[in-house]
Enzyme design. Structure first.
Site, PDB file in Angstrom:
ATOM      1  N   THR A   1       0.823  -1.216   0.000  1.00 20.96           N
ATOM      2  CA  THR A   1       0.000   0.000   0.000  1.00 20.96           C
ATOM      3  C   THR A   1       0.857   1.266   0.000  1.00 20.96           C
ATOM      4  O   THR A   1       0.319   2.370  -0.024  1.00 20.96           O
ATOM      5  CB  THR A   1      -0.903   0.014   1.249  1.00 20.96           C
ATOM      6  OG1 THR A   1      -0.056  -0.208   2.397  1.00 20.96           O
ATOM      7  CG2 THR A   1      -1.961  -1.067   1.186  1.00 20.96           C
ATOM      8  N   GLY A   2       2.183   1.114   0.037  1.00 27.46           N
ATOM      9  CA  GLY A   2       3.067   2.278   0.117  1.00 27.46           C
ATOM     10  C   GLY A   2       3.412   2.848  -1.250  1.00 27.46           C
ATOM     11  O   GLY A   2       2.998   2.323  -2.289  1.00 27.46           O
TER      12      GLY A   2
ATOM     13  N   ARG B   1      -3.017  -1.715   9.613  1.00 23.52           N
ATOM     14  CA  ARG B   1      -3.755  -0.501   9.213  1.00 23.52           C
ATOM     15  C   ARG B   1      -4.476  -0.701   7.876  1.00 23.52           C
ATOM     16  O   ARG B   1      -5.511  -0.099   7.625  1.00 23.52           O
ATOM     17  CB  ARG B   1      -2.790   0.688   9.061  1.00 23.52           C
ATOM     18  CG  ARG B   1      -2.218   1.222  10.344  1.00 23.52           C
ATOM     19  CD  ARG B   1      -1.278   2.398  10.052  1.00 23.52           C
ATOM     20  NE  ARG B   1      -0.029   1.965   9.423  1.00 23.52           N
ATOM     21  CZ  ARG B   1       1.057   1.563  10.073  1.00 23.52           C
ATOM     22  NH1 ARG B   1       1.053   1.560  11.377  1.00 23.52           N
ATOM     23  NH2 ARG B   1       2.139   1.179   9.431  1.00 23.52           N
ATOM     24  N   SER B   2      -3.908  -1.534   7.000  1.00 24.30           N
ATOM     25  CA  SER B   2      -4.478  -1.679   5.647  1.00 24.30           C
ATOM     26  C   SER B   2      -5.219  -2.998   5.449  1.00 24.30           C
ATOM     27  O   SER B   2      -5.661  -3.284   4.329  1.00 24.30           O
ATOM     28  CB  SER B   2      -3.367  -1.620   4.604  1.00 24.30           C
ATOM     29  OG  SER B   2      -2.546  -0.539   4.822  1.00 24.30           O
TER      30      SER B   2
ATOM     31  N   CYS C   1      17.828   4.680  -3.761  1.00 25.28           N
ATOM     32  CA  CYS C   1      17.363   5.304  -5.006  1.00 25.28           C
ATOM     33  C   CYS C   1      18.395   6.235  -5.637  1.00 25.28           C
ATOM     34  O   CYS C   1      18.644   6.188  -6.847  1.00 25.28           O
ATOM     35  CB  CYS C   1      16.074   6.065  -4.747  1.00 25.28           C
ATOM     36  SG  CYS C   1      16.111   7.050  -3.243  1.00 25.28           S
TER      37      CYS C   1
ATOM     38  N   GLN D   1      16.529  15.571  -4.029  1.00 27.16           N
ATOM     39  CA  GLN D   1      15.688  14.376  -3.935  1.00 27.16           C
ATOM     40  C   GLN D   1      14.236  14.715  -3.588  1.00 27.16           C
ATOM     41  O   GLN D   1      13.962  15.506  -2.686  1.00 27.16           O
ATOM     42  CB  GLN D   1      16.273  13.415  -2.885  1.00 27.16           C
ATOM     43  CG  GLN D   1      17.637  12.883  -3.297  1.00 27.16           C
ATOM     44  CD  GLN D   1      18.252  11.930  -2.288  1.00 27.16           C
ATOM     45  OE1 GLN D   1      19.424  12.073  -1.957  1.00 27.16           O
ATOM     46  NE2 GLN D   1      17.499  10.950  -1.809  1.00 27.16           N
TER      47      GLN D   1
ATOM     48  N   HIS E   1      14.350  12.160  -8.621  1.00 29.83           N
ATOM     49  CA  HIS E   1      15.541  12.754  -8.012  1.00 29.83           C
ATOM     50  C   HIS E   1      16.440  13.306  -9.121  1.00 29.83           C
ATOM     51  O   HIS E   1      16.579  12.679 -10.187  1.00 29.83           O
ATOM     52  CB  HIS E   1      16.365  11.706  -7.255  1.00 29.83           C
ATOM     53  CG  HIS E   1      15.699  11.131  -6.039  1.00 29.83           C
ATOM     54  ND1 HIS E   1      14.541  11.626  -5.492  1.00 29.83           N
ATOM     55  CD2 HIS E   1      16.082  10.097  -5.233  1.00 29.83           C
ATOM     56  CE1 HIS E   1      14.224  10.916  -4.418  1.00 29.83           C
ATOM     57  NE2 HIS E   1      15.140   9.977  -4.247  1.00 29.83           N
TER      58      HIS E   1
HETATM   59  P1  A2P Z   1       0.407   0.443   5.737  1.00 24.18           P
HETATM   60  O1  A2P Z   1      -0.094   1.179   4.538  1.00 24.18           O
HETATM   61  O2  A2P Z   1      -0.556  -0.591   6.227  1.00 24.18           O
HETATM   62  O3  A2P Z   1       0.944   1.338   6.799  1.00 24.18           O
HETATM   63  P2  A2P Z   1       5.492   4.294   2.540  1.00 24.18           P
HETATM   64  O4  A2P Z   1       6.962   4.030   2.372  1.00 24.18           O
HETATM   65  O5  A2P Z   1       4.874   4.904   1.329  1.00 24.18           O
HETATM   66  O6  A2P Z   1       5.210   5.064   3.786  1.00 24.18           O
HETATM   67  O7  A2P Z   1       4.786   2.858   2.701  1.00 24.18           O
HETATM   68  C1  A2P Z   1       5.228   1.906   3.643  1.00 24.18           C
HETATM   69  C2  A2P Z   1       4.579   0.560   3.361  1.00 24.18           C
HETATM   70  O8  A2P Z   1       5.063  -0.381   4.325  1.00 24.18           O
HETATM   71  C3  A2P Z   1       3.071   0.568   3.528  1.00 24.18           C
HETATM   72  O9  A2P Z   1       2.498  -0.380   2.645  1.00 24.18           O
HETATM   73  C4  A2P Z   1       2.907   0.124   4.958  1.00 24.18           C
HETATM   74  O10 A2P Z   1       1.650  -0.454   5.230  1.00 24.18           O
HETATM   75  C5  A2P Z   1       3.967  -0.936   5.041  1.00 24.18           C
HETATM   76  N1  A2P Z   1       4.382  -1.184   6.426  1.00 24.18           N
HETATM   77  C6  A2P Z   1       4.908  -0.319   7.302  1.00 24.18           C
HETATM   78  N2  A2P Z   1       5.166  -0.943   8.482  1.00 24.18           N
HETATM   79  C7  A2P Z   1       4.793  -2.236   8.336  1.00 24.18           C
HETATM   80  C8  A2P Z   1       4.798  -3.384   9.164  1.00 24.18           C
HETATM   81  N3  A2P Z   1       5.248  -3.350  10.408  1.00 24.18           N
HETATM   82  N4  A2P Z   1       4.325  -4.563   8.654  1.00 24.18           N
HETATM   83  C9  A2P Z   1       3.868  -4.611   7.391  1.00 24.18           C
HETATM   84  N5  A2P Z   1       3.840  -3.552   6.544  1.00 24.18           N
HETATM   85  C10 A2P Z   1       4.293  -2.384   7.009  1.00 24.18           C
END
Ligand code: A2P
Length: 366
Positions: free
Chosen positions: A44-45, A72-73, A161, A188, A274
């Site tokens: 989801t990031g 969260r997702s 990156c 960047q 960047h």
């Molecule tokens: P979530 O969207 O549920 O927070 P970005 O780099 O754009 O901030 O995205 C970080 C990504 O890593 C997101 O998909 C986030 O999920 C996921 N993430 C962050 N912490 C964890 C964790 N402890 N376990 C699994 N996924 C994680």
């Protein structure tokens, strides 16, 4: 008709294998998968989303996609090849049956879960800084050191990156003229920090233009209409971790400890891509025209360099594309053998997701 094949096909192949030294390759070929189960950790990031769309765009042979993220997702839907797939919470059992796991959820998550994924039989391609400098882990940019994939033991690291786009441009010049020193300053974009930082740039810009009070939460200072000479934590030397990643990762990827690198990394109010101002010193003399010709023929590089028509790569134009763009190629008149370059790439694509998918493509080609 079944009586024609009294043995199951795998047993026939095993029999042939035992009879012929080349049949091992036949066996491998017969077993080569047509499509793979791919997990995307951090789906989801900012980078994870890009990984999913690049897998689609490049028609990577995916049998099943497994989007993983934090609680969260959980339950969110992502679209993959026009089908809705439910995001699952990452846990220690997530990797059963997974062939390749693309990680982009931060170093702590990678440190904890990448070894579990390898134990379950997956190959991990990790976009975090967790494993990059581990001597057992290859750090790979396919245009530069695809050969390093031969010695992976389950985890392959995707470089930082800003390092990726720099080495794609440096390697062909190094082969032609032997680079001895690099001085780089980066510009960047906020997407390198993640989706929260992209929201912060949008919100602070709007608030500043409407004369509202604005308080940064992601960065230590407002990023709107501002440049921050601070990426990642400061070290006792006064350099940041981001700057030292550029120094150390460049030597590892280009397999040359003699290249001296010094970096200043700057966060700028740009959403995606960047840019880097790079000064290189070489052992052999190389003219700007020769450098342009070498770079034009190099894999993954596009030369955009016609100052008389205001043609040079721009971050805004490069966002959403795959190449590393080079412009403003000039001989450094202050030294006998030197060049100045302006190098721009989409940090979410070539700087992260695309490079990871290219590594996966190399693996399945092998
Ligand atoms: P979530 O969207 O549920 O927070 P970005 O780099 O754009 O901030 O995205 C970080 C990504 O890593 C997101 O998909 C986030 O999920 C996921 N993430 C962050 N912490 C964890 C964790 N402890 N376990 C699994 N996924 C994680």
């Amino acid at each position: 008709m079944r009586a024609m094949w009294p043995l199951p096909i795998p047993s026939i192949i095993e029999f042939v294998s035992s009879q012929c030294e080349f049949s091992f390759y036949l066996y491998t070929f017969m077993n080569k998968k047509q499509a793979y189960t791919i997990a995307v950790v951090g789906a989801t990031g900012a980078v994870g989303t890009e990984m999913l769309s690049i897998l689609e765009e490049r028609k990577f042979p995916v049998h099943q996609i497994l989007p993983l993220a934090s609680a969260r997702s959980a339950g969110e839907k992502i679209s993959f090849h026009e089908e809705d797939v439910t995001v699952q919470v990452l846990d220690k059992d997530s990797f059963v049956g997974v062939d390749i796991a693309l990680f982009s959820a931060g170093a702590d998550t990678s440190k904890e879960f990448a070894p579990l994924a390898v134990e379950a039989g997956a190959i991990v391609i990790d976009n975090s800084s967790a494993w990059r400098m581990d001597p057992q882990v290859p750090l790979v940019v396919p245009e530069v050191n695809a050969q390093a994939l031969e010695w992976h033991e389950g985890i392959i690291a995707n470089p930082n990156c800003s390092t990726i786009q720099m080495v794609v441009a440096l390697q062909p010049l190094h082969e032609a003229a032997c680079i001895t020193r690099v001085v780089v300053t980066t510009f960047q974009s906020v997407s390198g920090t993640g989706k929260d930082a992209m929201e912060e740039l949008a919100n602070l810009s709007r608030q500043l233009l409407s004369l509202e009070e604005s308080n940064p939460t992601v960065y230590p200072h407002p990023i709107a209409f501002n440049c921050l000479p601070h990426i990642d934590d400061f070290l006792p030397s006064g350099y940041t971790k981001e700057e030292m990643k550029m120094v150390n990762e460049t030597k590892k990827i280009m397999e040359d400890d003699m290249i001296q690198v010094t970096a200043t990394t700057v966060r700028v109010p740009v959403f995606i891509s960047h840019a880097e101002s790079i000064n290189v010193e070489t052992k052999e003399h190389i003219t700007a025209n020769e450098a342009r010709a070498i770079l034009s023929a190099a894999p993954g590089v596009q030369v955009y360099d016609d100052p008389s028509h205001q043609i040079y790569p721009l971050q805004k134009d490069v966002a959403g594309t795959d190449a590393v763009y080079v412009g403003r190629v000039r001989e450094d008149e202050s030294i006998s053998n030197g060049l100045n370059l302006w190098v721009v790439a989409d940090n979410l694509r070539k700087g992260a997701a695309l490079n990871a998918v290219q590594i996966a493509e190399e693996l399945i080609r092998e």
